[in-house]
Write a protein that holds these residues in place. Structure first.
Motif, PDB file in Angstrom:
ATOM      1  N   TYR A  70      -5.937   2.817  -0.456  1.00 39.23           N
ATOM      2  CA  TYR A  70      -7.032   2.561   0.481  1.00 39.23           C
ATOM      3  C   TYR A  70      -7.578   1.142   0.324  1.00 39.23           C
ATOM      4  O   TYR A  70      -7.819   0.443   1.315  1.00 39.23           O
ATOM      5  N   ALA A  71      -7.775   0.698  -0.922  1.00 35.62           N
ATOM      6  CA  ALA A  71      -8.315  -0.642  -1.159  1.00 35.62           C
ATOM      7  C   ALA A  71      -7.393  -1.716  -0.588  1.00 35.62           C
ATOM      8  O   ALA A  71      -7.855  -2.697   0.014  1.00 35.62           O
ATOM      9  N   ILE A  72      -6.087  -1.545  -0.755  1.00 37.00           N
ATOM     10  CA  ILE A  72      -5.134  -2.530  -0.236  1.00 37.00           C
ATOM     11  C   ILE A  72      -5.162  -2.552   1.286  1.00 37.00           C
ATOM     12  O   ILE A  72      -5.223  -3.624   1.913  1.00 37.00           O
TER      13      ILE A  72
ATOM     14  N   VAL B 152      -7.216   7.808  -8.126  1.00 38.24           N
ATOM     15  CA  VAL B 152      -6.638   6.541  -8.592  1.00 38.24           C
ATOM     16  C   VAL B 152      -5.615   5.995  -7.595  1.00 38.24           C
ATOM     17  O   VAL B 152      -5.726   4.863  -7.120  1.00 38.24           O
ATOM     18  N   LEU B 153      -4.616   6.797  -7.252  1.00 40.59           N
ATOM     19  CA  LEU B 153      -3.534   6.310  -6.399  1.00 40.59           C
ATOM     20  C   LEU B 153      -3.959   6.219  -4.934  1.00 40.59           C
ATOM     21  O   LEU B 153      -3.663   5.231  -4.251  1.00 40.59           O
ATOM     22  N   GLY B 154      -4.661   7.236  -4.454  1.00 44.01           N
ATOM     23  CA  GLY B 154      -5.171   7.177  -3.079  1.00 44.01           C
ATOM     24  C   GLY B 154      -6.190   6.073  -2.916  1.00 44.01           C
ATOM     25  O   GLY B 154      -6.207   5.364  -1.900  1.00 44.01           O
TER      26      GLY B 154
ATOM     27  N   ALA C 222       0.798  -1.230   0.000  1.00 41.36           N
ATOM     28  CA  ALA C 222       0.000   0.000   0.000  1.00 41.36           C
ATOM     29  C   ALA C 222       0.832   1.282   0.000  1.00 41.36           C
ATOM     30  O   ALA C 222       0.410   2.293  -0.589  1.00 41.36           O
ATOM     31  N   PRO C 223       2.012   1.319   0.645  1.00 47.01           N
ATOM     32  CA  PRO C 223       2.791   2.571   0.602  1.00 47.01           C
ATOM     33  C   PRO C 223       3.263   2.976  -0.797  1.00 47.01           C
ATOM     34  O   PRO C 223       3.547   4.162  -1.022  1.00 47.01           O
ATOM     35  N   LEU C 224       3.335   2.032  -1.733  1.00 43.38           N
ATOM     36  CA  LEU C 224       3.856   2.362  -3.057  1.00 43.38           C
ATOM     37  C   LEU C 224       3.013   3.421  -3.773  1.00 43.38           C
ATOM     38  O   LEU C 224       3.560   4.433  -4.240  1.00 43.38           O
ATOM     39  N   PRO C 225       1.688   3.251  -3.909  1.00 40.98           N
ATOM     40  CA  PRO C 225       0.911   4.326  -4.547  1.00 40.98           C
ATOM     41  C   PRO C 225       0.891   5.612  -3.727  1.00 40.98           C
ATOM     42  O   PRO C 225       0.818   6.713  -4.299  1.00 40.98           O
ATOM     43  N   LEU C 226       1.006   5.512  -2.390  1.00 39.40           N
ATOM     44  CA  LEU C 226       1.026   6.722  -1.567  1.00 39.40           C
ATOM     45  C   LEU C 226       2.307   7.526  -1.800  1.00 39.40           C
ATOM     46  O   LEU C 226       2.275   8.756  -1.906  1.00 39.40           O
TER      47      LEU C 226
END
Length: 461
Positions: A372-374, A366-368, A346-350
């Motif tokens: 969140y989904a993960i 998209v990225l947030g 999850a930290p990767l898109p953040l």
């Protein structure tokens, strides 16, 4: 430690009776009684989820109507979670003393009554107070319900059965998004609380159709009541054409009264500290994200109200889809492996969002939304995991104290967003969330225990 001191023969007999109830439950398929118990509790949990997030979809209107600052907005969003912290501790402890069902009924009455009160809030102070008291009820309902559902079923397929129940909470979040999208722009913020009120009231009488947890009854010396309930479940299984194998007993549970100090003793110390870290880190990010997004789209990116609510709803929907995938796979993958992987992924898109500067609403959506989904696959399944790592005498209280860190994280998340947005900028919000998740992943990797496919009494003597 507070240990009971009956005659040796009496103690052995009590432990044997408790072990027998557990063994009989372990051999049962999903009976009609258990199926409907999950559905009834799940329906109440649906409205609990709706109630928790309803304020997020009311806030874009309240911010302008009441002239709220970012710090006031963060405090309103956080007060419900602070109330949930108290509710999780209080009602988790009470459920060990008086039983699961009595506590569940009271918690529902409490959060429904405060739903009415929120309709009459005339400013930020009143809304904070009502949401705080409402949070006490919602904070008590979910951990006690989780202990109750876990205690009704055996180890085989427990993760899938339980997590499909937990999806109801997430559907409550999605339901709030739908109501917010269609009704708030037309009827105003009070529509969120009016719609959530009626079905929640209808759920209250259904509590009377449920039976107390046999495991809790047996652990508290009420063997005859536990035996009657399990016998009814066995008869239901046979009537459905199921063949029941002979019960296979595991080690008899230790005969003790519930004592909070045991959370920090023996094998439970490491479990307690690790689950607290998982609750706090995952929920700081998940609820910090989802509660602020509709207001964020409205204030920072100047999107129309309906579009802001729609984007928030799409994020919630993505979380439900990810949660269903988790529910179907977690019994195969395992709890510890899933949690570690999700908290590292999850930290990767953040971090990508922080690097890009979060300069557009689409980037955040998209990225947030992906992050969140993960994270949502962790947050919604921690009730399963918490209930698995403690014995019956500690299950509701252990789950409640663990989820108290959920409340701390959930109240911390919106405050972090409001503070960093005001002082540094939105991209620093996402960078800080990534760092928090990485800490959670490290703790999980080092200290969490695997529970898939193991009998509750075997995991926690």
């Amino acid at each position: 430690m507070n240990v009971m001191q009956p005659m040796p023969a009496e103690a052995a007999n009590a432990a044997d009776q408790q072990a027998e109830i557990s063994a009989r439950l372990e051999r049962l398929p999903i009976t009609r009684e258990v199926f409907w118990a999950r559905n009834i509790i799940g329906a109440a949990t649906f409205f609990d989820g709706y109630t928790v997030i309803a304020i997020a979809y009311a806030m874009p209107v309240l911010v302008r109507e009441w002239g709220l600052s970012p710090s006031q907005t963060g405090m309103i969003l956080s007060m419900g979670y602070l109330g949930q912290l108290i509710g999780a501790l209080l009602f988790g402890w009470l459920a060990e003393k008086i039983g699961r069902l009595k506590v569940l009924l009271f918690t529902i009455l409490l959060f429904v009554s405060m739903d009415v009160a929120c309709l009459f809030a005339a400013g930020a102070g009143m809304m904070m107070a009502f949401r705080f008291v409402q949070g006490i009820g919602t904070g008590g309902e979910v951990p006690v319900a989780s202990a109750y559902i876990n205690e009704l079923i055996g180890s085989k397929g427990r993760g899938r059965f339980f997590l499909l129940y937990e999806v109801m909470f997430l559907l409550g979040l999605v339901g709030a998004g739908l109501i917010g999208y269609f009704m708030v722009p037309v009827y105003g913020w009070k529509a969120m609380f009016v719609v959530g009120l009626v079905p929640a009231i209808l759920m209250i009488p259904l509590r009377w159709f449920l039976k107390e947890s046999p495991r809790w009854l047996a652990a508290n010396g009420r063997y005859q009541e536990a035996d009657a309930i399990v016998t009814r479940m066995e008869e239901s299984a046979r009537a459905a054409g199921k063949e029941l194998p002979e019960p296979k007993r595991v080690q008899a549970p230790v005969r003790r009264t519930s004592d909070w100090r045991e959370l920090f003793q023996g094998i439970y110390l490491k479990r307690t500290l690790s689950i607290w870290a998982m609750w706090f880190t995952a929920y700081t990010v998940a609820n910090g994200t989802i509660t602020w997004l509709p207001t964020l789209y409205r204030q920072v990116f100047n999107l129309p109200l309906q579009t802001s609510i729609l984007y928030g709803f799409l994020t919630s929907l993505g979380g439900v889809i990810a949660a269903v995938i988790c529910a179907l796979l977690i019994d195969k993958v395992g709890r510890k492996r899933w949690y570690t992987g999700a908290l590292l992924l999850a930290p990767l898109p953040l971090l990508t969002l922080a690097w890009l500067g979060a300069t557009s609403a689409i980037q955040v959506l998209v990225l947030g939304g992906l992050a969140y989904a993960i994270v949502q696959t962790v947050t919604f399944s921690l009730y399963l995991y918490s209930a698995e790592i403690y014995p019956t005498r500690l299950r509701a209280f252990g789950t409640g104290t663990g989820s108290a860190w959920l409340r701390l994280g959930s109240s911390t998340g919106p405050i972090i967003v409001g503070t960093l947005m005001s002082s540094l900028g939105i991209q620093y919000v996402f960078a800080s969330f990534a760092a928090i998740l990485i800490i959670g992943a490290i703790v999980t990797m080092l200290f969490a225990v695997e529970t898939k496919g193991r009998v509750l009494e075997e995991l926690s003597p």
